[in-house]
Design a protein around this motif. Sequence first.
Motif, PDB file in Angstrom:
ATOM      1  N   THR A  73     -14.521   8.123  -0.465  1.00  0.00           N
ATOM      2  CA  THR A  73     -13.085   7.891  -0.465  1.00  0.00           C
ATOM      3  C   THR A  73     -12.706   6.936   0.663  1.00  0.00           C
ATOM      4  O   THR A  73     -13.489   6.708   1.588  1.00  0.00           O
ATOM      5  CB  THR A  73     -12.309   9.208  -0.260  1.00  0.00           C
ATOM      6  N   PHE A  74     -11.490   6.407   0.567  1.00  0.00           N
ATOM      7  CA  PHE A  74     -10.927   5.599   1.639  1.00  0.00           C
ATOM      8  C   PHE A  74      -9.450   5.908   1.761  1.00  0.00           C
ATOM      9  O   PHE A  74      -8.815   6.394   0.824  1.00  0.00           O
ATOM     10  CB  PHE A  74     -11.160   4.098   1.413  1.00  0.00           C
ATOM     11  N   ASP A  75      -8.905   5.614   2.934  1.00  0.00           N
ATOM     12  CA  ASP A  75      -7.487   5.819   3.214  1.00  0.00           C
ATOM     13  C   ASP A  75      -7.035   4.668   4.112  1.00  0.00           C
ATOM     14  O   ASP A  75      -7.689   4.378   5.122  1.00  0.00           O
ATOM     15  CB  ASP A  75      -7.304   7.164   3.929  1.00  0.00           C
ATOM     16  N   VAL A  76      -5.939   4.019   3.745  1.00  0.00           N
ATOM     17  CA  VAL A  76      -5.430   2.874   4.492  1.00  0.00           C
ATOM     18  C   VAL A  76      -3.947   3.086   4.793  1.00  0.00           C
ATOM     19  O   VAL A  76      -3.186   3.495   3.915  1.00  0.00           O
ATOM     20  CB  VAL A  76      -5.605   1.560   3.691  1.00  0.00           C
ATOM     21  N   PHE A  77      -3.546   2.790   6.026  1.00  0.00           N
ATOM     22  CA  PHE A  77      -2.133   2.834   6.409  1.00  0.00           C
ATOM     23  C   PHE A  77      -1.828   1.583   7.217  1.00  0.00           C
ATOM     24  O   PHE A  77      -2.544   1.262   8.160  1.00  0.00           O
ATOM     25  CB  PHE A  77      -1.824   4.090   7.234  1.00  0.00           C
ATOM     26  N   HIS A  78      -0.771   0.876   6.839  1.00  0.00           N
ATOM     27  CA  HIS A  78      -0.353  -0.349   7.529  1.00  0.00           C
ATOM     28  C   HIS A  78       1.126  -0.185   7.867  1.00  0.00           C
ATOM     29  O   HIS A  78       1.991  -0.239   6.996  1.00  0.00           O
ATOM     30  CB  HIS A  78      -0.566  -1.554   6.606  1.00  0.00           C
ATOM     31  N   ALA A  79       1.400   0.061   9.158  1.00  0.00           N
ATOM     32  CA  ALA A  79       2.781   0.249   9.618  1.00  0.00           C
ATOM     33  C   ALA A  79       3.486  -1.098   9.706  1.00  0.00           C
ATOM     34  O   ALA A  79       2.859  -2.118  10.007  1.00  0.00           O
ATOM     35  CB  ALA A  79       2.783   0.921  10.995  1.00  0.00           C
ATOM     36  N   GLY A  80       4.779  -1.093   9.446  1.00  0.00           N
ATOM     37  CA  GLY A  80       5.569  -2.306   9.622  1.00  0.00           C
ATOM     38  C   GLY A  80       5.938  -2.491  11.082  1.00  0.00           C
ATOM     39  O   GLY A  80       5.667  -1.627  11.927  1.00  0.00           O
ATOM     40  N   LYS A  81       6.586  -3.604  11.378  1.00  0.00           N
ATOM     41  CA  LYS A  81       7.089  -3.829  12.732  1.00  0.00           C
ATOM     42  C   LYS A  81       8.146  -2.768  13.035  1.00  0.00           C
ATOM     43  O   LYS A  81       8.724  -2.184  12.119  1.00  0.00           O
ATOM     44  CB  LYS A  81       7.669  -5.236  12.824  1.00  0.00           C
ATOM     45  N   PRO A  85      10.120  -1.150   7.253  1.00  0.00           N
ATOM     46  CA  PRO A  85       9.407  -0.128   6.464  1.00  0.00           C
ATOM     47  C   PRO A  85       7.883  -0.292   6.555  1.00  0.00           C
ATOM     48  O   PRO A  85       7.372  -1.345   6.937  1.00  0.00           O
ATOM     49  CB  PRO A  85       9.883  -0.386   5.029  1.00  0.00           C
ATOM     50  N   THR A  86       7.178   0.772   6.193  1.00  0.00           N
ATOM     51  CA  THR A  86       5.721   0.752   6.115  1.00  0.00           C
ATOM     52  C   THR A  86       5.298  -0.342   5.138  1.00  0.00           C
ATOM     53  O   THR A  86       5.867  -0.483   4.061  1.00  0.00           O
ATOM     54  CB  THR A  86       5.206   2.120   5.629  1.00  0.00           C
ATOM     55  N   VAL A  87       4.284  -1.115   5.509  1.00  0.00           N
ATOM     56  CA  VAL A  87       3.803  -2.205   4.653  1.00  0.00           C
ATOM     57  C   VAL A  87       2.905  -1.672   3.550  1.00  0.00           C
ATOM     58  O   VAL A  87       3.000  -2.106   2.403  1.00  0.00           O
ATOM     59  CB  VAL A  87       3.065  -3.273   5.490  1.00  0.00           C
ATOM     60  N   GLY A  88       2.030  -0.727   3.875  1.00  0.00           N
ATOM     61  CA  GLY A  88       1.130  -0.188   2.866  1.00  0.00           C
ATOM     62  C   GLY A  88       0.621   1.183   3.237  1.00  0.00           C
ATOM     63  O   GLY A  88       0.414   1.490   4.412  1.00  0.00           O
ATOM     64  N   ASP A  89       0.437   1.992   2.218  1.00  0.00           N
ATOM     65  CA  ASP A  89      -0.110   3.332   2.406  1.00  0.00           C
ATOM     66  C   ASP A  89      -0.789   3.693   1.089  1.00  0.00           C
ATOM     67  O   ASP A  89      -0.120   3.907   0.083  1.00  0.00           O
ATOM     68  CB  ASP A  89       1.007   4.324   2.727  1.00  0.00           C
ATOM     69  N   PHE A  90      -2.140   3.697   1.093  1.00  0.00           N
ATOM     70  CA  PHE A  90      -2.855   3.977  -0.153  1.00  0.00           C
ATOM     71  C   PHE A  90      -4.211   4.608   0.102  1.00  0.00           C
ATOM     72  O   PHE A  90      -4.770   4.491   1.191  1.00  0.00           O
ATOM     73  CB  PHE A  90      -2.987   2.728  -1.028  1.00  0.00           C
ATOM     74  N   GLN A  91      -4.704   5.303  -0.916  1.00  0.00           N
ATOM     75  CA  GLN A  91      -5.992   5.986  -0.884  1.00  0.00           C
ATOM     76  C   GLN A  91      -6.737   5.665  -2.174  1.00  0.00           C
ATOM     77  O   GLN A  91      -6.135   5.255  -3.157  1.00  0.00           O
ATOM     78  CB  GLN A  91      -5.818   7.508  -0.817  1.00  0.00           C
ATOM     79  N   THR A 111      -6.416   4.872  -5.961  1.00  0.00           N
ATOM     80  CA  THR A 111      -6.009   5.915  -6.910  1.00  0.00           C
ATOM     81  C   THR A 111      -4.552   6.322  -6.708  1.00  0.00           C
ATOM     82  O   THR A 111      -3.942   6.875  -7.615  1.00  0.00           O
ATOM     83  CB  THR A 111      -6.901   7.166  -6.779  1.00  0.00           C
ATOM     84  N   LYS A 112      -4.024   6.054  -5.522  1.00  0.00           N
ATOM     85  CA  LYS A 112      -2.649   6.439  -5.227  1.00  0.00           C
ATOM     86  C   LYS A 112      -2.144   5.616  -4.057  1.00  0.00           C
ATOM     87  O   LYS A 112      -2.850   5.487  -3.052  1.00  0.00           O
ATOM     88  CB  LYS A 112      -2.615   7.925  -4.866  1.00  0.00           C
ATOM     89  N   GLY A 113      -0.936   5.047  -4.193  1.00  0.00           N
ATOM     90  CA  GLY A 113      -0.356   4.370  -3.049  1.00  0.00           C
ATOM     91  C   GLY A 113       0.524   3.193  -3.414  1.00  0.00           C
ATOM     92  O   GLY A 113       0.710   2.865  -4.583  1.00  0.00           O
ATOM     93  N   TYR A 114       1.047   2.578  -2.371  1.00  0.00           N
ATOM     94  CA  TYR A 114       1.989   1.475  -2.560  1.00  0.00           C
ATOM     95  C   TYR A 114       1.848   0.454  -1.443  1.00  0.00           C
ATOM     96  O   TYR A 114       1.264   0.711  -0.394  1.00  0.00           O
ATOM     97  CB  TYR A 114       3.422   2.015  -2.576  1.00  0.00           C
ATOM     98  N   VAL A 115       2.427  -0.724  -1.692  1.00  0.00           N
ATOM     99  CA  VAL A 115       2.628  -1.741  -0.666  1.00  0.00           C
ATOM    100  C   VAL A 115       4.094  -2.136  -0.705  1.00  0.00           C
ATOM    101  O   VAL A 115       4.746  -2.084  -1.745  1.00  0.00           O
ATOM    102  CB  VAL A 115       1.703  -2.971  -0.824  1.00  0.00           C
ATOM    103  N   ASN A 116       4.591  -2.536   0.459  1.00  0.00           N
ATOM    104  CA  ASN A 116       5.979  -2.904   0.609  1.00  0.00           C
ATOM    105  C   ASN A 116       6.009  -4.212   1.398  1.00  0.00           C
ATOM    106  O   ASN A 116       6.253  -4.214   2.601  1.00  0.00           O
ATOM    107  CB  ASN A 116       6.719  -1.781   1.344  1.00  0.00           C
ATOM    108  N   ILE A 117       5.734  -5.310   0.706  1.00  0.00           N
ATOM    109  CA  ILE A 117       5.650  -6.616   1.348  1.00  0.00           C
ATOM    110  C   ILE A 117       7.053  -7.219   1.405  1.00  0.00           C
ATOM    111  O   ILE A 117       7.773  -7.234   0.403  1.00  0.00           O
ATOM    112  CB  ILE A 117       4.668  -7.530   0.589  1.00  0.00           C
ATOM    113  N   GLU A 118       7.417  -7.698   2.591  1.00  0.00           N
ATOM    114  CA  GLU A 118       8.762  -8.250   2.799  1.00  0.00           C
ATOM    115  C   GLU A 118       9.101  -9.305   1.744  1.00  0.00           C
ATOM    116  O   GLU A 118       8.293 -10.179   1.443  1.00  0.00           O
ATOM    117  CB  GLU A 118       8.856  -8.852   4.197  1.00  0.00           C
ATOM    118  N   GLY A 119      10.289  -9.179   1.183  1.00  0.00           N
ATOM    119  CA  GLY A 119      10.744 -10.118   0.165  1.00  0.00           C
ATOM    120  C   GLY A 119      10.348  -9.747  -1.250  1.00  0.00           C
ATOM    121  O   GLY A 119      10.707 -10.421  -2.204  1.00  0.00           O
ATOM    122  N   GLU A 120       9.568  -8.685  -1.394  1.00  0.00           N
ATOM    123  CA  GLU A 120       9.132  -8.231  -2.715  1.00  0.00           C
ATOM    124  C   GLU A 120       9.471  -6.753  -2.871  1.00  0.00           C
ATOM    125  O   GLU A 120       9.579  -6.032  -1.881  1.00  0.00           O
ATOM    126  CB  GLU A 120       7.617  -8.433  -2.874  1.00  0.00           C
TER     127      GLU A 120
END
Length: 175
Positions: A73-81, A85-91, A111-120
Amino acid sequence: MRRTIALAAPIAALALLTTPAAAVSDATAPERPMYVLHGSASGTLPESFGQWAGEKVRFAVDARSDGVKTQGTFDVFHAGKPGKPTVGDFQGRIACLTAGDGIAIATGVITKGYVNIEGEPKTDVSGKKVSFTVHDKGRRDTMFWMWEFLGAPVNDCQGTAPVFRPSKSSFKVKG
């Protein structure tokens, strides 16, 4: 001469019947390699990451492969400035793993998660492929990643140069 051959065949058959199957198969089956990538890393993205510079990221990977079957498995978290908002959180699950000389490449599917890229709009990234390359250097690990959802073509066990140096890392690579 016929009598010797006639006795030799039953003796050979008896030897095969009394030899454990594992001993026969172990002697002819090649040993499978064992690959392992386990650990986590976190840090702040440097200026070379452009719009994401200064943002914090965190990764965790736990994967094993015997060269035929891969699991993990893997788990990724990318905090925003700050204030963003959080940029990405997925597993997800690891689908392919290979390693050698302290470097591991693991690819998988979210398998589960999202990204929140500025402008999209916030986007569900389930089903997208990812890649992690880790160079285990003790306390000075380096790593890098590729995301299919950002346009990177990710193929099984495909990696890239591990140029990001996290501030904290505990990765262990075997293989």
